[in-house]
Design an enzyme around this catalytic site. Sequence first.
Site, PDB file in Angstrom:
ATOM      1  N   SER A  14       0.832  -1.214   0.000  1.00 30.01           N
ATOM      2  CA  SER A  14       0.000   0.000   0.000  1.00 30.01           C
ATOM      3  C   SER A  14       0.864   1.260   0.000  1.00 30.01           C
ATOM      4  CB  SER A  14      -0.977   0.003   1.175  1.00 30.01           C
ATOM      5  OG  SER A  14      -0.315   0.230   2.384  1.00 30.01           O
ATOM      6  N   ASN A  15       2.030   1.220   0.624  1.00 33.43           N
ATOM      7  CA  ASN A  15       2.912   2.398   0.557  1.00 33.43           C
ATOM      8  C   ASN A  15       3.417   2.608  -0.865  1.00 33.43           C
ATOM      9  OD1 ASN A  15       3.535   3.902   3.194  1.00 33.43           O
ATOM     10  ND2 ASN A  15       3.472   1.738   3.835  1.00 33.43           N
ATOM     11  N   ARG A  65      22.662 -13.989   1.996  1.00 37.22           N
ATOM     12  CA  ARG A  65      22.251 -12.582   2.010  1.00 37.22           C
ATOM     13  C   ARG A  65      23.120 -11.722   1.081  1.00 37.22           C
ATOM     14  NH1 ARG A  65      18.975 -10.450   5.267  1.00 37.22           N
ATOM     15  NH2 ARG A  65      19.302 -12.040   6.850  1.00 37.22           N
ATOM     16  N   MET A  90      10.652  -6.914   3.840  1.00 43.43           N
ATOM     17  CA  MET A  90      10.855  -7.640   5.095  1.00 43.43           C
ATOM     18  C   MET A  90      12.158  -8.434   5.059  1.00 43.43           C
ATOM     19  SD  MET A  90       8.271  -6.538   6.585  1.00 43.43           S
ATOM     20  CE  MET A  90       8.086  -7.527   8.056  1.00 43.43           C
ATOM     21  N   ARG A  91      13.241  -7.706   4.832  1.00 45.49           N
ATOM     22  CA  ARG A  91      14.515  -8.392   4.774  1.00 45.49           C
ATOM     23  C   ARG A  91      15.600  -7.393   5.131  1.00 45.49           C
ATOM     24  NH1 ARG A  91      16.783 -13.088   2.677  1.00 45.49           N
ATOM     25  NH2 ARG A  91      18.820 -12.713   1.703  1.00 45.49           N
ATOM     26  N   ASN A 107      13.459   4.212   4.370  1.00 39.64           N
ATOM     27  CA  ASN A 107      12.536   3.192   4.887  1.00 39.64           C
ATOM     28  C   ASN A 107      11.395   3.885   5.618  1.00 39.64           C
ATOM     29  OD1 ASN A 107      11.591   0.563   5.612  1.00 39.64           O
ATOM     30  ND2 ASN A 107      12.452   0.849   7.667  1.00 39.64           N
ATOM     31  N   HIS A 109       8.606   3.170   8.768  1.00 40.14           N
ATOM     32  CA  HIS A 109       8.376   2.256   9.892  1.00 40.14           C
ATOM     33  C   HIS A 109       7.152   2.735  10.676  1.00 40.14           C
ATOM     34  CE1 HIS A 109       9.432  -0.743  12.862  1.00 40.14           C
ATOM     35  NE2 HIS A 109       9.178   0.167  13.791  1.00 40.14           N
ATOM     36  N   ASP A 145      16.109  -0.358  11.515  1.00 41.66           N
ATOM     37  CA  ASP A 145      15.243   0.794  11.797  1.00 41.66           C
ATOM     38  C   ASP A 145      15.979   1.902  12.551  1.00 41.66           C
ATOM     39  OD1 ASP A 145      13.120  -0.592  10.606  1.00 41.66           O
ATOM     40  OD2 ASP A 145      12.573  -1.554  12.493  1.00 41.66           O
ATOM     41  N   GLN A 173      -1.292   7.775   7.685  1.00 38.42           N
ATOM     42  CA  GLN A 173      -0.228   8.788   7.811  1.00 38.42           C
ATOM     43  C   GLN A 173       1.033   8.357   7.073  1.00 38.42           C
ATOM     44  OE1 GLN A 173      -0.897  11.763   8.999  1.00 38.42           O
ATOM     45  NE2 GLN A 173      -2.971  10.971   9.325  1.00 38.42           N
TER      46      GLN A 173
END
Length: 200
Positions: A14-15, A65, A90-91, A107, A109, A145, A173
């Site tokens: 959705s973002n 990774r 999600m990584r 990012n 959050h 984060d 928001q």
Amino acid sequence: MRKRLGILLSGRGSNFEAIARNVASGKLDCEVGFVFSNKPNAPGLKRARELGLTCGAMESAGQDRAAFDGQVARLLHEQGVDLVCLAGYMRLLSGHFIQQFPGRILNIHPSLLPAFPGLDAQYQALAHGVKVTGCTVHFVDEQLDSGPILLQTAVPVLDSDTLEELSARILAQEHKIYSEAISWVLKGNYRIEGRRVIET
Ligand code: GRF
């Protein structure tokens, strides 16, 4: 030439859609150059394809990774991406990946960082009993984060809130501030002093 966003997502998207909408309406002066997902079945990726955007996908489960991120970075470079936007990706990114896009990875959050980093931030906020939470757009560094903060919006936690209600209020928001932050970064009128992002 218009700057090119590379959007990395793993799920709903959705973002990503809010960003794509703002690009389409001209509110955000750039283009979505590339959308990548580490989950080939992500609904957000399906939507990006429907919108006719250039997309890529590789399943990340079980992959090394550094090697995986190396391939993703190569795709982003090939697509001429100027700014990488994590939108529910999600990584964790490897240090090498981050170093290839210095100051060019954002990012979003769903909490007022540094409160409630990591997974299930909205649940963490409810469980902790805070009265105010929110969302944060920040530069990505090598910790989770954790990079310098561009924008935050506070969102009240109501006594009656379910997890779904609180998450939806925060998400509304998120959809606003992510585009605002992207626009700011593309304009380049800021400097970073330590952890602080200062408007110039
Ligand atoms: C959002 O809450 C975002 O803040 C977090 O992951 C969620 C992604 O949602 N990083 P969506 O895929 O953009 O709908």
